[in-house]
Design a protein around this motif. Structure first.
Motif, mmCIF file in Angstrom:
data_model
loop_
_atom_site.group_PDB
_atom_site.id
_atom_site.type_symbol
_atom_site.label_atom_id
_atom_site.label_comp_id
_atom_site.label_asym_id
_atom_site.label_seq_id
_atom_site.Cartn_x
_atom_site.Cartn_y
_atom_site.Cartn_z
ATOM 1 N N PHE A 34 0.836 -1.216 0.000
ATOM 2 C CA PHE A 34 0.000 0.000 0.000
ATOM 3 C C PHE A 34 0.867 1.261 0.000
ATOM 4 N N TYR A 35 1.899 1.238 0.861
ATOM 5 C CA TYR A 35 2.732 2.432 1.011
ATOM 6 C C TYR A 35 3.569 2.723 -0.234
ATOM 7 N N PHE A 36 3.944 1.643 -0.924
ATOM 8 C CA PHE A 36 4.734 1.871 -2.133
ATOM 9 C C PHE A 36 3.851 2.266 -3.319
ATOM 10 N N VAL A 251 19.552 -12.253 5.193
ATOM 11 C CA VAL A 251 18.123 -12.030 4.922
ATOM 12 C C VAL A 251 17.774 -10.558 5.102
ATOM 13 N N LEU A 252 18.259 -9.978 6.209
ATOM 14 C CA LEU A 252 17.969 -8.562 6.485
ATOM 15 C C LEU A 252 18.527 -7.680 5.375
ATOM 16 N N SER A 253 19.724 -8.005 4.911
ATOM 17 C CA SER A 253 20.365 -7.171 3.889
ATOM 18 C C SER A 253 19.625 -7.271 2.564
ATOM 19 N N VAL A 254 19.171 -8.474 2.220
ATOM 20 C CA VAL A 254 18.419 -8.636 0.968
ATOM 21 C C VAL A 254 17.096 -7.868 1.072
ATOM 22 N N GLN A 255 16.418 -8.027 2.205
ATOM 23 C CA GLN A 255 15.150 -7.309 2.406
ATOM 24 C C GLN A 255 15.374 -5.804 2.334
ATOM 25 N N LEU A 256 16.420 -5.374 2.995
ATOM 26 C CA LEU A 256 16.733 -3.949 3.019
ATOM 27 C C LEU A 256 17.023 -3.432 1.614
ATOM 28 N N ALA A 257 17.777 -4.223 0.851
ATOM 29 C CA ALA A 257 18.121 -3.809 -0.516
ATOM 30 C C ALA A 257 16.849 -3.675 -1.355
ATOM 31 N N VAL A 258 15.953 -4.647 -1.234
ATOM 32 C CA VAL A 258 14.700 -4.600 -2.007
ATOM 33 C C VAL A 258 13.872 -3.387 -1.579
ATOM 34 N N ALA A 260 14.943 -0.702 -0.160
ATOM 35 C CA ALA A 260 15.638 0.533 -0.533
ATOM 36 C C ALA A 260 15.358 0.880 -1.995
ATOM 37 N N VAL A 261 15.343 -0.161 -2.841
ATOM 38 C CA VAL A 261 15.049 0.084 -4.266
ATOM 39 C C VAL A 261 13.623 0.630 -4.407
ATOM 40 N N LEU A 262 12.675 -0.009 -3.714
ATOM 41 C CA LEU A 262 11.272 0.445 -3.783
ATOM 42 C C LEU A 262 11.139 1.864 -3.229
#
Lengths: 389, 296
Positions: A34-36, A251-258, A260-262
Motif C-alpha cells: 500500500f505504502y509503495f 536475509v535482512l540485507s536482501v530485504q533492506l536492498a529490495v 531501498a530500491v522500492l
C-alpha cells in the motif's frame, strides 16, 4: 568456517526459502505494498509534498525570515489567482462567493455538493483545476501558520504534557538555534516511519522463521550425537549460532536492498540531508540534531540489532524447547510484545524526547546484556552437559 | 590404548554403570548385554557424549575429556539412533560430517567416493536419503563413522537393518579394519559378535560381568549344554525344569538344546556351548544366575 557454511546451507534449505518468500510476498501484499503504491497518500499530502519539494529547490534546506516573506508573497499571489477565478465563475456567484476568502470562510458551514462537484477536489484532478488550487492554498496556509506560531505551539504542547525541564530545555534550544526553520517534509518522514514500522516487523518475523529449526531440527532428526562426537563437538553450538546470525544478516540485507530500491522510486532523497527538526514536520523533537538520512541509518542499525538479538533468543529457545509448538508459542508472544511495546522505543521513536534520554541506551544495553549473559550461561552448560537423547 | 578406570555413571539417583574397569588395544571388542544393561551409557562415555560421574577414561594415558577435539579426531562413531537430513544425498551428508570432523575438502572428497563404493552406495550418491531403505541408511551411517579413518571405531547396533549378505560384508570389513585400530561393537545380536570379536565384554547389573575371548567365555558353561529329543506333550514340563537355549522341530519331535548344571541323563548328548548359549544363560528372564533353580 566450513561447518558454518554447511549450517547456513541447512538454514536456507528449499522448504525454508519457499516459506520465507511466501511470507514476504504475503506481508508485502497485505501491508507494505500500500505504502509503495500510494505516496504521497491523498490530498492535501500530495499538494503539501509538491510545495515542499519546490521550497527546497528554491530556498535550500532552511527557510529564513526573509525567505518566509517570499513564501507568504507566493501564497498571496496564488490567492489572487483563486480570487480572479472565483469572481469570474457564475457557479460561485450562485452561492454568493466572489473571492477565495468568502468561499474559505463558509465552505465548511453548509453543504455545497453541487459546487464541490464543479470545483473537483478529487485525487486525480488536473493541477490547473480550481480544486487543485484550493488544495494548494490550504497546504500553504497551514505551513505559514506552523512557521509563524511554531515555536510557541511546540512549547505549549510539551508544557501541556508536563514534560521534564530537560525536555522543555531541548525544545527551547531547537527553537532558539533556528533548527526548526528547516524545510523538512512531514509527508516524507511519516512515509518513512510507516514503511519502517512494517518493514521492521517483516524483518523480525523473517529472521525468526529461519532460526526456529536451528537446533530443533537436528534434535528431531537425531543428529546431536553424531555432531557432538565429531571433532567439532560441543563447539557446534557456537558455530550454529554464528551461522544463524550470518543467515539473518543476509536475509535482512536482501530485504533492506529490495525495500531501498522500492523506497528510492519515491524521490524523497531531496529531504535526506535536511534536519528533521522543522515546524513543517510533526515528528517529535529529538535529543540530537539529526538529518533525515542520519535518522534512517540509525533506525536501520536498530532493525539489525533488534533482529539479531531476536535471532539469539530464538536460537536459545530452539536449543531447549521440546518441540515446534512450544517455540512458535513463545515467539508469537515475543512478536506481540515487539509490536505493542517494543517497536516504538526500539525502532521508530529513536532519540525522541518522547522517551527519557537514557531510556533507549538502557533498553538496548539491558537487552544485549541479558541475552548475551543467558547465551553464555547456556553455552557453558552445553559444554558440560550429558547428551542423553 | 584406551582405558576405562573405575568409571561410574549416575543419572540422578539411578546408577547406570558401577566401577567399570576396561582396557582396549587394537582389535574387535563385542559389547554384549540386553537393552537397559548400561552398554549404550558406556558407549556414549567412550564417545564423550556423557561425562563419567566417577573415574576417568584415558587414551594413551591422557584423559579423553581433556583431549577434547584431539580425541574425537581419532573417533568414528555410529550411534544406535543414527540421525541424518532426509533431503540430503549421501554425498552431501558425508561432506557435512567430514566438515564436522575437521576434514578439508581435498581430504574429504576422495574418501567419500571410496567409502560410498565400499558400502555399495556409489550409484545413489546423489539421491535424497528419504527414499532409502533402512539398510541403505545404515550403510551411510557406517560410511560416516569411517570417514576420518578413525583409530577408535565405536558402533552401537551397527547391523540393524542390514540384510544377511550386507551383515557378512560388514563383519569382514570390521575384521580387516581392526588390524590397526580399536573397534568396539555394541549389540545384543550374538551372531554379529561371535565370528569376529577378539574379546567379548558382557555387562550385567551395571557392572562388567565378563571380558574374555569367545572360547574362554564359552568354556564357562562347558559340560552343561546338551541336546535331546522331546515329545511335544512333554515339552512344557521339560522347559519348566531346564533352561531351553534353542528348539528345532525334527519329524514328530522337538530337538531341544538346553542347559543343565547337574549330571547328564540317558538320551542327552553333550554339545560344545556357543556364545548365544552363554548369553541366554547369563541374561535369562532378567534373573540373577544364582537365582535359577538347579535342574532335577
Amino acid at each position: 568456517m566450513r561447518v558454518i557454511l554447511h549450517e547456513i546451507r541447512h538454514i536456507f534449505r528449499p522448504g525454508t526459502l519457499i516459506l520465507l518468500l511466501a511470507f514476504n510476498l504475503l506481508f508485502y501484499w497485505m501491508y507494505l505494498g500500500f505504502y509503495f503504491q500510494h505516496f504521497p497518500n491523498g490530498r492535501p499530502s500530495m499538494d503539501t509534498y509538491d510545495i515542499q519539494l519546490k521550497m527546497v529547490e528554491r530556498f535550500g534546506s532552511r527557510m529564513d525570515a526573509e525567505e518566509f516573506q517570499v513564501f507568504k508573497a507566493e501564497y498571496e499571489q496564488r490567492k489572487l489567482v483563486a480570487d480572479e477565478r472565483i469572481a469570474g465563475d457564475p457557479e460561485f456567484a450562485k452561492y454568493g462567493f466572489h473571492n477565495y476568502e468568502q468561499y474559505q470562510t463558509r465552505a465548511g458551514e453548509n453543504p455545497f455538493s453541487e459546487l464541490d462537484e464543479h470545483i473537483d477536489f478529487s485525487l486525480s484532478s488536473d493541477p490547473n483545476t480550481l480544486g487543485s488550487l484550493f488544495w494548494e492554498l490550504q497546504s500553504r496556509e497551514w505551513m505559514i501558520e506552523a512557521y509563524e506560531g511554531g515555536g510557541e505551539a511546540e512549547l505549549i504542547q510539551w508544557r501541556a504534557l508536563e514534560s521534564s525541564p530537560a525536555v522543555l530545555e531541548t525544545v527551547q534550544r531547537r527553537i532558539d538555534d533556528g533548527s526548526m526553520t528547516s524545510i523538512q517534509s512531514d509527508t516524507a518522514v511519516r512515509y518513512y516511519l510507516d514503511v519502517l514500522q512494517y518493514s521492521s516487523l517483516l524483518a523480525l518475523v523473517s529472521v525468526l522463521l529461519i532460526t526456529v529449526p536451528l537446533f530443533l531440527r537436528d534434535r528431531h532428526n537425531g543428529l546431536i550425537q553424531l555432531q557432538y562426537a565429531s571433532a567439532t563437538g560441543r563447539r557446534l553450538f557456537g558455530k550454529k549460532i554464528a551461522a544463524a546470525l550470518c543467515s539473518a544478516f543476509l536475509v535482512l540485507s536482501v530485504q533492506l536492498a529490495v525495500l531501498a530500491v522500492l523506497f528510492s522510486q519515491k524521490n524523497i532523497d531531496v529531504f535526506y540531508h535536511i534536519k528533521l527538526h522543522s515546524y513543517l514536520n510533526f515528528w517529535p523533537v529529538s535529543w540530537f540534531d539529526l538529518t533525515f538520512i542520519q535518522y534512517i541509518m540509525l533506525t536501520i542499525a536498530a532493525v539489525y540489532i533488534v533482529c539479531l538479538l531476536a535471532v539469539l533468543v530464538t536460537a536459545l529457545l530452539s536449543s531447549v524447547v521440546p518441540n515446534y509448538m512450544a517455540i512458535i508459542g513463545s515467539l508469537a508472544m515475543l512478536v506481540v510484545v515487539f509490536v505493542y511495546w517494543g517497536r516504538q522505543p526500539l525502532i521508530t521513536d529513536l532519540t525522541t524526547i518522547n522517551y527519557d534520554r537514557l531510556t533507549q541506551p538502557l533498553l538496548y544495553g539491558g537487552l544485549m546484556l541479558v541475552i548475551s549473559g543467558t547465551l553464555i550461561f547456556r553455552w557453558r552448560r552445553e559444554k558440560a552437559s550429558d547428551i542423553v537423547g | 590404548m584406551l582405558n576405562v578406570h573405575q568409571v561410574s555413571k549416575n543419572f540422578g539417583s539411578f546408577q547406570a554403570l558401577r566401577s567399570i574397569d576396561l582396557e582396549f588395544a587394537n582389535g574387535v571388542y563385542g559389547l554384549l548385554a540386553p537393552n537397559g544393561a548400561g552398554k549404550t551409557t558406556l558407549i556414549k562415555m567412550l564417545a564423550t557424549l556423557l561425562f563419567p560421574s566417577e573415574g576417568e577414561i584415558t587414551y594413551n594415558g591422557e584423559n579423553i575429556t581433556a583431549m577434547d577435539a584431539r580425541y574425537r579426531n581419532l573417533l568414528g562413531y555410529l550411534p544406535q539412533q543414527f540421525g541424518y537430513y532426509k533431503n540430503d544425498s549421501p554425498q552431501k551428508y558425508l561432506t557435512y560430517i567430514a566438515a564436522l570432523k575437521g576434514m578439508s575438502q581435498a581430504e574429504a572428497s576422495p574418501r567419500i567416493a571410496e567409502l560410498l563404493k565400499l558400502v555399495a552406495l556409489e550409484d545413489v550418491a546423489g539421491k535424497k536419503m528419504k527414499k532409502f531403505s533402512g539398510g541403505m541408511i545404515q550403510r551411510v551411517g557406517i560410511a560416516q563413522a569411517m570417514l576420518n579413518d578413525p583409530k577408535i571405531l565405536i558402533l552401537d547396533e551397527p547391523t540393524a537393518g542390514l540384510d544377511p549378505k550386507e551383515r557378512v560384508r560388514f563383519r569382514n570389513l570390521l575384521t580387516s579394519l581392526a588390524r590397526d585400530r580399536i573397534v568396539i561393537l555394541s549389540t545384543h545380536i550374538v551372531s554379529d559378535v561371535e565370528p569376529i570379536a577378539g574379546e567379548v565384554i558382557m555387562i550385567k547389573d551395571q557392572r562388567i560381568l565378563y571380558k574374555d575371548t569367545v572360547d574362554h567365555l564359552c568354556r564357562r558353561i562347558e559340560g552343561r549344554v546338551f541336546e535331546t529329543y522331546v515329545e511335544h506333550d512333554e515339552a512344557e514340563t521339560f522347559r519348566s525344569r531346564y533352561l531351553s537355549l534353542s528348539e528345532k522341530q525334527e519329524s514328530s519331535r522337538l530337538k531341544i538344546r538346553f542347559l543343565h548344571e547337574g549330571e547328564a541323563m540317558p538320551g542327552w548328548t553333550p554339545v560344545m556351548p556357543n556364545l548365544e548359549d552363554l548369553f541366554i544363560y547369563t541374561y535369562r528372564d532378567g534373573q540373577e544366575q544364582e537365582d535359577k533353580e538347579p535342574a532335577k
